[in-house]
Design an enzyme around this catalytic site. Structure first.
Site, PDB file in Angstrom:
ATOM      1  NE  ARG A  58      27.971  19.961  42.744  1.00  0.00           N
ATOM      2  CZ  ARG A  58      27.739  18.909  43.542  1.00  0.00           C
ATOM      3  NH1 ARG A  58      26.589  18.794  44.175  1.00  0.00           N
ATOM      4  NH2 ARG A  58      28.640  17.981  43.700  1.00  0.00           N
ATOM      5  CE1 TYR A 111      30.903  44.730  45.928  1.00  0.00           C
ATOM      6  CE2 TYR A 111      31.268  42.488  46.677  1.00  0.00           C
ATOM      7  CZ  TYR A 111      30.427  43.476  46.207  1.00  0.00           C
ATOM      8  OH  TYR A 111      29.101  43.194  46.005  1.00  0.00           O
ATOM      9  CG  ASP A 183      37.342  42.452  42.705  1.00  0.00           C
ATOM     10  OD1 ASP A 183      37.041  42.682  41.519  1.00  0.00           O
ATOM     11  OD2 ASP A 183      36.503  42.331  43.613  1.00  0.00           O
ATOM     12  CE  LYS A 208      28.862  44.820  40.484  1.00  0.00           C
ATOM     13  NZ  LYS A 208      29.876  44.727  41.516  1.00  0.00           N
TER      14      LYS A 208
HETATM   15  C1  LIG Z   1      29.941  43.878  42.577  1.00  0.00           C
HETATM   16  C2  LIG Z   1      31.320  43.526  42.909  1.00  0.00           C
HETATM   17  C3  LIG Z   1      31.649  42.231  43.322  1.00  0.00           C
HETATM   18  C4  LIG Z   1      30.609  41.162  43.594  1.00  0.00           C
HETATM   19  O1  LIG Z   1      29.829  40.772  42.518  1.00  0.00           O
HETATM   20  P1  LIG Z   1      28.413  40.081  42.820  1.00  0.00           P
HETATM   21  O2  LIG Z   1      28.036  39.379  41.575  1.00  0.00           O
HETATM   22  O3  LIG Z   1      27.484  41.198  43.173  1.00  0.00           O
HETATM   23  O4  LIG Z   1      28.609  39.147  43.975  1.00  0.00           O
HETATM   24  C5  LIG Z   1      32.979  41.943  43.566  1.00  0.00           C
HETATM   25  N1  LIG Z   1      33.918  42.878  43.426  1.00  0.00           N
HETATM   26  C6  LIG Z   1      33.654  44.133  43.035  1.00  0.00           C
HETATM   27  C7  LIG Z   1      34.772  45.114  42.889  1.00  0.00           C
HETATM   28  C8  LIG Z   1      32.344  44.508  42.774  1.00  0.00           C
HETATM   29  O5  LIG Z   1      32.075  45.768  42.433  1.00  0.00           O
END
Ligand SMILES: *Cc1c(COP(=O)(O)O)cnc(C)c1O
Length: 393
Positions: A58, A111, A183, A208
């Site tokens: 972990r 987000y 982000d 992504k």
């Molecule tokens: C999709 C996304 C997230 C979150 O990612 P997950 O793996 O789905 O939790 C965070 N920030 C942005 C800008 C996103 O598009």
């Protein structure tokens, strides 16, 4: 070649090889997936040594090390910490740097699940959240209070892609001793590098572009320096954050083709946008590379590409026509996420995801993720959709 053998290699070169260690695995090119919870200690002395390398899966394993060191290098940070999703990478960062009584600033274009986390969870712990206009720039100074602990940025923002003046915001934050996080899922280590623009922690959804194939949820937070890294690591440890080895493997593999894929996403998006520009049904196209886009000049100054994600705001149209437009698309199924090989459409309910700058425009807002299909086919699909919008059955 090991990633750290030579720092004179350019990014394309070292990223091709980073995180590998064939000598440690019988010459196997990619670091293998090792499933583990228990990791045995050779003896009591090793157990008693706080610096003993792997204690419990972990808290880290060879594949998390490989991915984290590569991401830290790609984003120009001291170290990186992974977590099971992009959202957990954001929340563990917030929990590392906030406490009861603090005031924090979050961009209105954040987000959306992060907005709801801040509203519904942080508020329970006595943290006051204020959303700010993403285009505020250096004027954010007037929102800073004595108890402001953190500023969160997302540039370009979710759904509308406003580009933020991150250097201006981080300069104010530094002056007031406020921690900054951004982000960077959109930039994904390639299009934009937050840490080189003054940000303390860059957080990414590897889900992504980095995963890139619609089969992984994974997050990472990258720290500017050792002190920030230690707090992030402690937060992950206390919260029990750990990413699955299969997901880390796929993300590391994704990094090898990341630049090529993002370039193709962008090439196809550019072709689709050229078509969309000619259509009267569309009020506005949201894409940072367009000269008319909010923050375009900042994008040009700070970023080196715009990727494959855009939104379109339709002119007001009857609900039935909008449904027929969306439902009849063959190559743009409705689906969350983006940054992968396939095109997607995602409706945006703007009024529920803006508060500092209330959304007052009419018309249906649709986010489009542009994949690797032939742009000729994508355009034909959208064209047929817009004809349905004009003349629903
Ligand atoms: C999709 C996304 C997230 C979150 O990612 P997950 O793996 O789905 O939790 C965070 N920030 C942005 C800008 C996103 O598009």
């Amino acid at each position: 070649m090991k990633s750290d053998d030579d720092n004179t290699f350019s990014e394309d070169t070292w990223l091709t090889h980073a995180g590998r260690d064939p000598d440690a695995y019988f010459g196997i090119v990619n670091p293998p997936i090792a499933r583990a919870s228990t990791i045995l200690y050779p003896n009591l002395e090793a157990f008693e040594n706080p610096d003993h390398r792997y204690r419990y899966a972990r808290e880290g394993s060879p594949i998390s090390d490989a991915f984290e060191t590569t991401m830290a290098k790609l984003e120009g940070g001291f170290g990186a910490v992974t977590s099971p999703s992009g959202l957990t990478a954001l929340t563990m960062t917030l929990q590392a740097f906030t406490k009861a009584g603090d005031h924090i600033l979050i961009c209105d274009s954040v987000y959306p699940p992060m907005r709801f986390y801040a509203r519904d969870m942080l508020s329970k712990f006595g943290i006051e959240v204020e959303f700010y206009d993403p285009q505020i720039g250096g004027a954010i100074e007037r929102l800073i209070r004595p108890n402001t602990a953190l500023i969160h940025m997302e540039s370009p923002g979710s759904a509308t892609f406003e580009v933020q003046d991150i250097p201006a915001i981080t300069a104010v934050a530094k002056k007031h001793g406020v921690v900054t996080m951004a982000d960077n899922s959109w930039g994904s280590g390639i299009l934009f590098k937050p840490l080189s623009h003054g940000v303390d922690i860059s957080v990414l959804a590897c889900t992504k572009y980095i995963g890139g194939h619609a089969d992984v949820n994974l997050g990472v937070a990258i720290a500017r320096n050792e002190a920030v890294y230690k707090r992030l690591r402690a937060s992950a440890k206390h919260l029990g954050m750990c990413a699955a080895p299969e997901d880390l493997y796929l993300a590391l593999r994704g990094l090898r083709s990341l630049k090529l894929r993002m370039a193709k996403n962008e090439e196809n998006a550019t072709a689709v946008i050229e078509f969309l520009k000619t259509r009267d049904e569309i009020q506005q196209i949201f894409y940072p590379a367009l000269e008319s886009h909010p923050g375009h000049d900042i994008w040009k100054r700070d970023c080196c590409g715009a990727g494959g994600l855009l939104s379109i705001l339709l002119k007001p149209a009857p609900k039935k026509a909008v449904h027929q437009f969306v439902d009849g698309l063959k190559l743009f199924p409705i689906g969350a996420s983006w940054g992968g090989y396939e095109s997607l459409a995602y409706p945006q309910f703007m009024k529920s995801i803006r508060s500092a700058v209330p959304w007052e425009r009419d018309g249906f807002m649709l986010r489009l993720q542009i994949g690797f299909e032939d742009p000729f086919d994508l355009i034909a699909d959208l064209k047929a959709g817009l004809e349905r919008l004009n003349a629903p059955d």
